[in-house]
Design an enzyme around this catalytic site. Sequence first.
Site, mmCIF file in Angstrom:
data_model
loop_
_atom_site.group_PDB
_atom_site.id
_atom_site.type_symbol
_atom_site.label_atom_id
_atom_site.label_comp_id
_atom_site.label_asym_id
_atom_site.label_seq_id
_atom_site.Cartn_x
_atom_site.Cartn_y
_atom_site.Cartn_z
ATOM 1 N N ASP A 152 6.674 -16.143 -2.955
ATOM 2 C CA ASP A 152 6.681 -14.637 -3.596
ATOM 3 C C ASP A 152 7.307 -13.838 -2.386
ATOM 4 O OD1 ASP A 152 6.253 -12.085 -4.043
ATOM 5 O OD2 ASP A 152 4.185 -11.956 -4.638
ATOM 6 N N ASP A 200 -3.026 -16.672 -5.262
ATOM 7 C CA ASP A 200 -2.269 -15.913 -4.677
ATOM 8 C C ASP A 200 -2.882 -15.624 -3.121
ATOM 9 O OD1 ASP A 200 -0.083 -14.470 -3.509
ATOM 10 O OD2 ASP A 200 -0.110 -13.141 -5.110
ATOM 11 N N SER A 230 -3.543 -10.793 -12.798
ATOM 12 C CA SER A 230 -3.701 -10.967 -11.468
ATOM 13 C C SER A 230 -5.031 -10.179 -11.111
ATOM 14 C CB SER A 230 -2.594 -10.446 -10.671
ATOM 15 O OG SER A 230 -2.778 -10.694 -9.264
ATOM 16 N N LYS A 268 -4.828 -15.497 -12.441
ATOM 17 C CA LYS A 268 -4.287 -15.483 -11.215
ATOM 18 C C LYS A 268 -5.366 -15.073 -10.473
ATOM 19 C CE LYS A 268 -1.193 -13.160 -8.107
ATOM 20 N NZ LYS A 268 0.505 -12.934 -8.047
ATOM 21 N N LYS A 294 10.494 -10.926 -8.589
ATOM 22 C CA LYS A 294 10.084 -9.643 -8.871
ATOM 23 C C LYS A 294 11.376 -8.795 -8.527
ATOM 24 C CE LYS A 294 5.503 -9.779 -6.743
ATOM 25 N NZ LYS A 294 4.388 -9.352 -5.700
ATOM 26 N N GLY A 316 4.506 -9.172 -10.264
ATOM 27 C CA GLY A 316 4.132 -7.545 -10.725
ATOM 28 C C GLY A 316 3.789 -6.887 -9.440
ATOM 29 N N GLU A 350 0.372 -19.523 -4.484
ATOM 30 C CA GLU A 350 1.350 -18.511 -4.179
ATOM 31 C C GLU A 350 1.310 -18.205 -2.971
ATOM 32 O OE1 GLU A 350 1.274 -15.517 -7.136
ATOM 33 O OE2 GLU A 350 2.659 -14.130 -6.007
ATOM 34 N N LYS A 367 -6.523 -13.632 -6.533
ATOM 35 C CA LYS A 367 -6.325 -13.552 -5.074
ATOM 36 C C LYS A 367 -7.380 -14.094 -4.145
ATOM 37 C CE LYS A 367 -3.052 -10.409 -5.450
ATOM 38 N NZ LYS A 367 -1.672 -10.868 -5.044
HETATM 39 O O1 OSB Z 1 1.347 -10.588 -4.329
HETATM 40 O O2 OSB Z 1 1.700 -10.718 -6.505
HETATM 41 C C1 OSB Z 1 1.453 -10.243 -5.458
HETATM 42 C C2 OSB Z 1 0.304 -6.402 -6.312
HETATM 43 C C3 OSB Z 1 0.877 -5.693 -5.385
HETATM 44 C C4 OSB Z 1 1.729 -6.553 -4.277
HETATM 45 C C5 OSB Z 1 1.703 -7.768 -4.183
HETATM 46 C C6 OSB Z 1 1.051 -8.457 -5.368
HETATM 47 C C7 OSB Z 1 0.666 -7.868 -6.539
HETATM 48 C C8 OSB Z 1 -0.061 -8.563 -7.442
HETATM 49 C C9 OSB Z 1 -0.194 -7.440 -8.857
HETATM 50 O O3 OSB Z 1 -0.605 -9.651 -7.623
HETATM 51 C C10 OSB Z 1 0.521 -8.282 -10.101
HETATM 52 C C11 OSB Z 1 0.344 -7.204 -11.229
HETATM 53 O O4 OSB Z 1 1.219 -6.423 -11.177
HETATM 54 O O5 OSB Z 1 -0.404 -7.362 -12.190
HETATM 55 MG MG MG Z 2 2.244 -12.717 -4.839
#
Ligand code: OSB
Ligand code: MG
Length: 369
Positions: A238, A188, A135, A161, A262, A290, A213, A163
Site C-alpha cells: 500500500d 494491514d 477494514s 481486514k 488508492k 480506502g 498488507e 489492522k
Molecule cells: O492503510 O488502508 C490503509 C485508512 C486511512 C489510512 C490508511 C488506511 C486506511 C484504511 C481504511 O484501512 C479503509 C477504508 O476506507 O475503509
Molecule cells: Mg493499508
Amino acid sequence: MLIERIEIRHIKMDLVTPFVTSMGTEYDEEHIIVSVDAGGVKGWGESVAEGTPFYSYETVSTAWHILKDFLIPSVLGKDMTGIDEAISSYSKVRGHMMAKAGLEAALWDAFAKTRGVSLSKMLGGVREKIPVGVSIGIQESPAKLIKKVEGYLSEGYKRIKIKISPCFDIQFVEALRKEFPELLLQVDANSAYTLKDLNLFKIMDDFNLILIEQPLGYEDIYDHSKLQHVLKTPICLDESIHSLDDTRAAIELDSCRVINIKPGRVGGFTESKLIHDYCASKNIPVWHGGMLESGIGRAGNVALASLPNFILPGDISGSRRYYKQDIVEPEFVVNADGTMDVPVKPGIGIEVNMKMLDFVTIRSESFRK
Ligand code: OSB
Ligand code: MG
C-alpha cells in the site's frame, strides 16, 4: 471543455467510531473537496490528504497549498480537450499525489458529465457490482473484535481486514480464525514491523490469510522482497507504491504478489489505470484501498473498482460504516451479497447534498480566471 471556476473546501467529518491503527487513533476525517465548473457541468473530486502526516507526508494544509499555488493555476481558464492535457499542464509538480488526485478526480467527473457517460464507463469499467469488504481498526480484545466482525458479516460484508500492530496481532488473528474458519481475512500493519519480526510473520503465514498488507517500511520495496521470499501468504503493498514505476520495481523484485490501488496515493485515476493494466499483464491481482472517504471520493473509488483486474474485494464500505450522514445522495450501501452497485448516471453518478457539504466545510476558497 473550458475550466471556468474551481473551488476547494476543507471538510471535517466525525467518524461513527474511532479508527485505531498502528499509526494512531482517528476520531474524525479531514479532506479537501474539489469542484470544477466547466462546460456547463460541475465535476467533483476528493483529495484524501488527512489532517495529520501519519499515513502520508501530505496533509490538508500541504495539499491546499499545492492545489492553490500550482495545480489550479495551471488548468484554470484553459480549454481542455481531455484529461491527459490537464495532467501534462502540471506534470512539473513532483510528488503531492493526493493534491493531484483530488483535482484530477473533479476533472474526470466533469469530462464524463459533458460526454453524458458514467465515470465507470469512461475509465473502462466492466462490472455493475463490485465485491466489497470492511477494514476494522485495532480493538481492545479479541472478544470485542469477534463481536465487530459478526456485526459486519451480518450486514453482508464478505471479506474482513483487520489492522494489526505489535502486541495486537497474532492473538487477534488466531481468535478470528478459530471463530470463523472460512472467513476471507487479511491484515494491514501500516509499516509497524521490521525484518526482525520474521518469526511473527512465519506464525501469521499459517492462518490462511488472503494477504498481509504493508508489513515493513512505508517507502520500502527491498526488505519486502526478502520477507515475501520466505512466506507463502502474498504480501500486498500500500504505502510503498506511488506510481507505475514503483509497481514495476515491486513486482520485478517479487516484493509483493498483490497491489492495493488508492488513486490518492498514486496521483489519480490515470496512474491507477496504468498500474491496474500493468498488474493485469503480470497476473497480479489488485484491489481498491480506502481512505475513509466521504461519498464524493467513494463514488470515484467504486467506479475505478469496476475495472476487470480489481479481483479482490476492496476497502469500500457503506457510508454508514464511516459517517452518521454522508454528503451525497443516495448514500452508498452494501448489498446483502457483499457487493456494492456501481453508479450508472453520468460522471460519479450521485448528487452532492449541498446542505450537508456546507455543514462539514471548515473553510473554502474559489478561483476564477
Ligand atoms: O492503510 O488502508 C490503509 C485508512 C486511512 C489510512 C490508511 C488506511 C486506511 C484504511 C481504511 O484501512 C479503509 C477504508 O476506507 O475503509
Ligand atoms: Mg493499508
